[in-house]
Design an enzyme around this catalytic site. Structure first.
Site, PDB file in Angstrom:
ATOM      1  N   GLU A 124       0.830  -1.203   0.000  1.00 38.39           N
ATOM      2  CA  GLU A 124       0.000   0.000   0.000  1.00 38.39           C
ATOM      3  C   GLU A 124       0.863   1.250   0.000  1.00 38.39           C
ATOM      4  O   GLU A 124       1.965   1.245   0.530  1.00 38.39           O
ATOM      5  CB  GLU A 124      -0.816   0.053   1.294  1.00 38.39           C
ATOM      6  CG  GLU A 124      -1.698  -1.125   1.503  1.00 38.39           C
ATOM      7  CD  GLU A 124      -2.218  -1.186   2.939  1.00 38.39           C
ATOM      8  OE1 GLU A 124      -2.117  -0.178   3.660  1.00 38.39           O
ATOM      9  OE2 GLU A 124      -2.732  -2.233   3.302  1.00 38.39           O
ATOM     10  N   CYS A 137       3.107   8.350   1.916  1.00 34.13           N
ATOM     11  CA  CYS A 137       3.566   7.332   2.850  1.00 34.13           C
ATOM     12  C   CYS A 137       3.869   6.079   2.028  1.00 34.13           C
ATOM     13  O   CYS A 137       2.963   5.512   1.409  1.00 34.13           O
ATOM     14  CB  CYS A 137       2.439   7.089   3.862  1.00 34.13           C
ATOM     15  SG  CYS A 137       2.822   5.869   5.102  1.00 34.13           S
ATOM     16  N   CYS A 144       6.063  -7.234   7.264  1.00 35.82           N
ATOM     17  CA  CYS A 144       7.103  -6.704   8.144  1.00 35.82           C
ATOM     18  C   CYS A 144       7.491  -7.792   9.129  1.00 35.82           C
ATOM     19  O   CYS A 144       6.642  -8.571   9.569  1.00 35.82           O
ATOM     20  CB  CYS A 144       6.579  -5.483   8.909  1.00 35.82           C
ATOM     21  SG  CYS A 144       7.832  -4.655   9.933  1.00 35.82           S
ATOM     22  N   CYS A 148       5.253  -6.011  15.763  1.00 36.00           N
ATOM     23  CA  CYS A 148       4.665  -5.138  16.790  1.00 36.00           C
ATOM     24  C   CYS A 148       3.165  -5.450  16.884  1.00 36.00           C
ATOM     25  O   CYS A 148       2.460  -5.408  15.875  1.00 36.00           O
ATOM     26  CB  CYS A 148       4.906  -3.679  16.442  1.00 36.00           C
ATOM     27  SG  CYS A 148       6.662  -3.298  16.206  1.00 36.00           S
ATOM     28  N   CYS A 151       0.245  -3.177  15.369  1.00 37.00           N
ATOM     29  CA  CYS A 151       0.376  -2.744  13.972  1.00 37.00           C
ATOM     30  C   CYS A 151      -0.180  -3.811  13.037  1.00 37.00           C
ATOM     31  O   CYS A 151       0.144  -4.993  13.176  1.00 37.00           O
ATOM     32  CB  CYS A 151       1.850  -2.487  13.658  1.00 37.00           C
ATOM     33  SG  CYS A 151       2.178  -2.151  11.918  1.00 37.00           S
ATOM     34  N   CYS A 378      -1.233   1.390   8.571  1.00 38.27           N
ATOM     35  CA  CYS A 378      -0.531   0.667   7.531  1.00 38.27           C
ATOM     36  C   CYS A 378      -0.849  -0.817   7.593  1.00 38.27           C
ATOM     37  O   CYS A 378      -0.985  -1.399   8.649  1.00 38.27           O
ATOM     38  CB  CYS A 378       0.970   0.905   7.635  1.00 38.27           C
ATOM     39  SG  CYS A 378       1.686   0.344   9.175  1.00 38.27           S
TER      40      CYS A 378
HETATM   41  N1  SAH Z   1       8.591   0.065  10.736  1.00 35.14           N
HETATM   42  C1  SAH Z   1       8.708   1.480  10.820  1.00 35.14           C
HETATM   43  C2  SAH Z   1       7.836   2.248   9.847  1.00 35.14           C
HETATM   44  C3  SAH Z   1       6.426   1.790   9.590  1.00 35.14           C
HETATM   45  S1  SAH Z   1       5.127   2.180  10.693  1.00 35.14           S
HETATM   46  C4  SAH Z   1       8.445   1.942  12.232  1.00 35.14           C
HETATM   47  O1  SAH Z   1       7.973   1.142  13.017  1.00 35.14           O
HETATM   48  O2  SAH Z   1       8.753   3.086  12.554  1.00 35.14           O
HETATM   49  C5  SAH Z   1       5.014   3.920  10.835  1.00 35.14           C
HETATM   50  C6  SAH Z   1       4.527   4.369  12.209  1.00 35.14           C
HETATM   51  O3  SAH Z   1       3.171   3.974  12.432  1.00 35.14           O
HETATM   52  C7  SAH Z   1       5.337   3.753  13.347  1.00 35.14           C
HETATM   53  O4  SAH Z   1       5.594   4.735  14.319  1.00 35.14           O
HETATM   54  C8  SAH Z   1       4.382   2.713  13.885  1.00 35.14           C
HETATM   55  O5  SAH Z   1       4.678   2.345  15.197  1.00 35.14           O
HETATM   56  C9  SAH Z   1       3.057   3.405  13.713  1.00 35.14           C
HETATM   57  N2  SAH Z   1       1.886   2.523  13.788  1.00 35.14           N
HETATM   58  C10 SAH Z   1       1.786   1.229  13.422  1.00 35.14           C
HETATM   59  N3  SAH Z   1       0.555   0.750  13.664  1.00 35.14           N
HETATM   60  C11 SAH Z   1      -0.150   1.775  14.191  1.00 35.14           C
HETATM   61  C12 SAH Z   1      -1.479   1.903  14.670  1.00 35.14           C
HETATM   62  N4  SAH Z   1      -2.321   0.878  14.632  1.00 35.14           N
HETATM   63  N5  SAH Z   1      -1.862   3.113  15.158  1.00 35.14           N
HETATM   64  C13 SAH Z   1      -0.995   4.152  15.194  1.00 35.14           C
HETATM   65  N6  SAH Z   1       0.268   4.089  14.768  1.00 35.14           N
HETATM   66  C14 SAH Z   1       0.697   2.908  14.281  1.00 35.14           C
END
Ligand code: SAH
Length: 385
Positions: A124, A137, A144, A148, A151, A378
């Site tokens: 995406e 973005c 990934c 986490c 996410c 994402c």
């Molecule tokens: N892997 C990288 C970049 C991708 S995610 C990273 O973790 O920084 C980009 C941002 O979105 C990161 O700060 C991540 O923690 C956040 N993110 C992921 N899922 C989310 C969610 N459900 N709500 C809010 N932020 C989220």
């Protein structure tokens, strides 16, 4: 405004290409994406064109069409002999992204596109128009590996790394959307890139750095964007953060912290068991020292999880311990993912968290939650399809 989904035949490039044409993106296959001009430095492009039996200056002409005019249509390249257009151009500019779905939110200011790659893998990208800028973005990986739990992409595991050209193609397609006035407010330029789509950019390090170089190199070598308007976001892969510091490209570094204490952060960001809060913050601080670029700390506010007043205070203390003026904090209300028990903090709790950081002298800006009604977090759209 949408590109129809077309079955593609990729001549000679698919690793498993036999005499059977590849007519479907449906079945994911292993292998590398076809080689593309945007994967190559200008010296490499000249070498490839020479290998293909053409004078090296043709590489520059094709680069001008691709990076300068944003086109890969041989028909538009009237400065090339007709035969070369049909033969050479498809070998250097194979189709890499096919639009599968496009969703709009925020009155059209947010446009999320689901792409299918050469092997059927889906990624995406999200384009966001603001009064003073347009931000894309981008995804750097399909899926990934960082796992986490809050996410959507983290739930999918890693499918594969994207290639440099697969990243640049996301940018080129968005730049076309901007130029052609597909965002409200008419034609404009794509100004900002954030590596906050699917994937951990620093886990696909070399490819991402090459993509950043293609973005910032002046045309015709690249897209001529400003490094300062490019943000690389990471879970905190400390050795890769150090490598990034040494690259000498003044991109903005964002560190996804989400907790100031190791006990909680290890639950939210599993890689924290490898590199701790302190180590990640030290590396972020070094990034500022060397580049002069203020680092962003990302902090998704999750109700009753990481949104306590004492954690705001601890976060401020951890940042101040490393000096003043080197960092700012971006709290982000959690965008709940399907099936998750977690939700965003209440507004008054969010306000209190922000107030505590600010009163400690930490510049703090709550990030807007664009596109939450189109699964803006994402990975959600790719997970659905
Ligand atoms: N892997 C990288 C970049 C991708 S995610 C990273 O973790 O920084 C980009 C941002 O979105 C990161 O700060 C991540 O923690 C956040 N993110 C992921 N899922 C989310 C969610 N459900 N709500 C809010 N932020 C989220």
């Amino acid at each position: 405004m949408t590109t129809p989904v077309q079955p593609q035949v990729l001549p000679g490039h698919a690793p498993d290409a036999g005499d059977r044409p590849r007519l479907s993106f449906a079945v994911p296959r292993r292998g590398k994406p076809p080689r593309h001009l945007a994967d190559l430095t200008s010296a490499e492009r000249a070498a490839v064109v020479t290998e293909l039996g053409q004078p090296a200056y043709r590489a520059k002409q094709i680069s001008t069409h691709y990076f300068g005019h944003l086109t890969r249509d041989p028909g538009a390249m009237t400065d090339l002999p007709a035969g070369m257009r049909e033969d050479l151009v498809p070998q250097l500019l194979p189709e890499l992204l096919t639009e599968v779905r496009r969703l709009e939110a925020d009155g059209g200011d947010t446009v999320k596109t689901l792409w299918s790659l050469f092997d059927g893998v889906k990624v995406e990208s999200v384009l966001m128009g603001y009064s003073d800028r347009a931000t894309l973005c981008v995804s750097s990986q399909a899926g990934c590996g960082m796992a986490c739990p809050f996410c959507a992409t983290g739930q999918q595991g890693l499918t594969r790394n994207l290639s440099t050209a697969e990243i640049i193609e996301q940018v080129r397609r968005a730049a076309i959307s901007c130029r052609d006035g597909e965002l409200p407010g008419g034609p404009r330029r794509l100004t900002n890139i954030v590596f906050m789509g699917m994937g951990e950019p620093l886990a696909n390090y070399r490819t991402v750095i090459n993509a950043v170089r293609r973005m910032v190199d002046p045309t015709p070598d690249g897209l001529g964007m400003s490094a300062r308007h490019i943000t690389v976001s990471t879970v905190g892969l400390v050795p890769a953060m150090r490598k990034l510091t040494a690259e000498g490209i003044p991109v903005t570094l964002a560190l996804s912290l989400h907790a100031p204490d190791d006990e909680l952060r290890s639950q939210l960001i599993p890689i924290n068991t490898r590199w701790t809060v302190g180590e990640a913050l030290d590396a972020a601080r070094e990034y500022f020292e060397v580049t002069g670029r203020r680092v962003s700390i990302e902090y998704a506010l999750i109700k009753d999880m990481n949104d306590h007043g004492w954690r705001a205070d601890l976060l401020a203390a951890e940042l101040l311990k490393r000096g003043k003026g080197w960092v700012h904090v971006n709290p982000i209300p959690l965008n709940p993912t399907p099936g998750s028990i977690w939700t965003a903090s209440d507004k008054d709790v969010e306000d209190e968290f922000v107030a505590r950081l600010r009163s400690a002298g930490i510049p703090t800006t709550v990030r807007d939650t664009r596109g939450s009604d189109i699964d803006g977090a994402c990975g959600q759209l790719a997970a659905e399809v």
